[in-house]
Scaffold this motif. Structure first.
Motif, short mmCIF file in Angstrom:
data_model
loop_
_atom_site.label_atom_id
_atom_site.label_comp_id
_atom_site.label_asym_id
_atom_site.label_seq_id
_atom_site.Cartn_x
_atom_site.Cartn_y
_atom_site.Cartn_z
N GLY A 96 44.22 35.10 48.25
CA GLY A 96 42.73 35.05 48.37
C GLY A 96 42.88 33.69 49.02
O GLY A 96 43.64 32.36 48.50
N GLU A 153 37.41 32.51 50.26
CA GLU A 153 37.24 33.78 49.93
C GLU A 153 37.02 33.54 48.28
O GLU A 153 36.70 34.48 47.67
CB GLU A 153 38.51 35.05 49.59
CG GLU A 153 39.14 35.82 50.81
CD GLU A 153 40.62 36.39 51.15
OE1 GLU A 153 40.61 37.85 50.63
OE2 GLU A 153 41.44 35.82 50.99
N THR A 156 33.27 31.88 48.68
CA THR A 156 32.53 33.09 48.92
C THR A 156 31.66 33.38 47.31
O THR A 156 31.39 34.39 47.20
CB THR A 156 33.58 34.47 49.82
OG1 THR A 156 33.31 33.78 51.26
CG2 THR A 156 32.12 35.35 50.08
#
Length: 85
Positions: free
Chosen positions: A56, A60, A63
């Motif tokens: 990731g 990501e 988030t």
């Protein structure tokens, strides 16, 4: 465990961002003294860029950190960050 997942997400996001800053500074220093091409720094940096995207991207993970903070709410944020109830 949400607290553990939050800690991992925060650590991955921050170390990825920090690694990019450190690599940029190292290239600037070595470039300034004329050793960028001859130094193994370029090999390490290539691996670093690959590592940053494994499992990731920084975006990501950021988030996920944000979603966990929102889900915890005002009362649950501090326990989430500190890992203590």
């Amino acid at each position: 465990d949400p607290a553990s997942r939050f800690a991992v997400a925060a650590a991955k996001a921050r170390t990825g961002e920090a690694a990019g800053v450190v690599a940029r500074i190292a290239h600037q220093v070595h470039g300034a003294i004329g050793f960028t091409r001859e130094h193994d720094l370029r090999l390490v940096t290539t691996r670093l860029w690959a590592w940053r995207d494994e499992d990731g991207s920084d975006a990501e993970w950021n988030t996920e950190v944000g979603a966990a903070a929102l889900a915890a709410g005002p009362e649950g944020l501090w326990p989430l960050v500190t890992g203590r109830p």
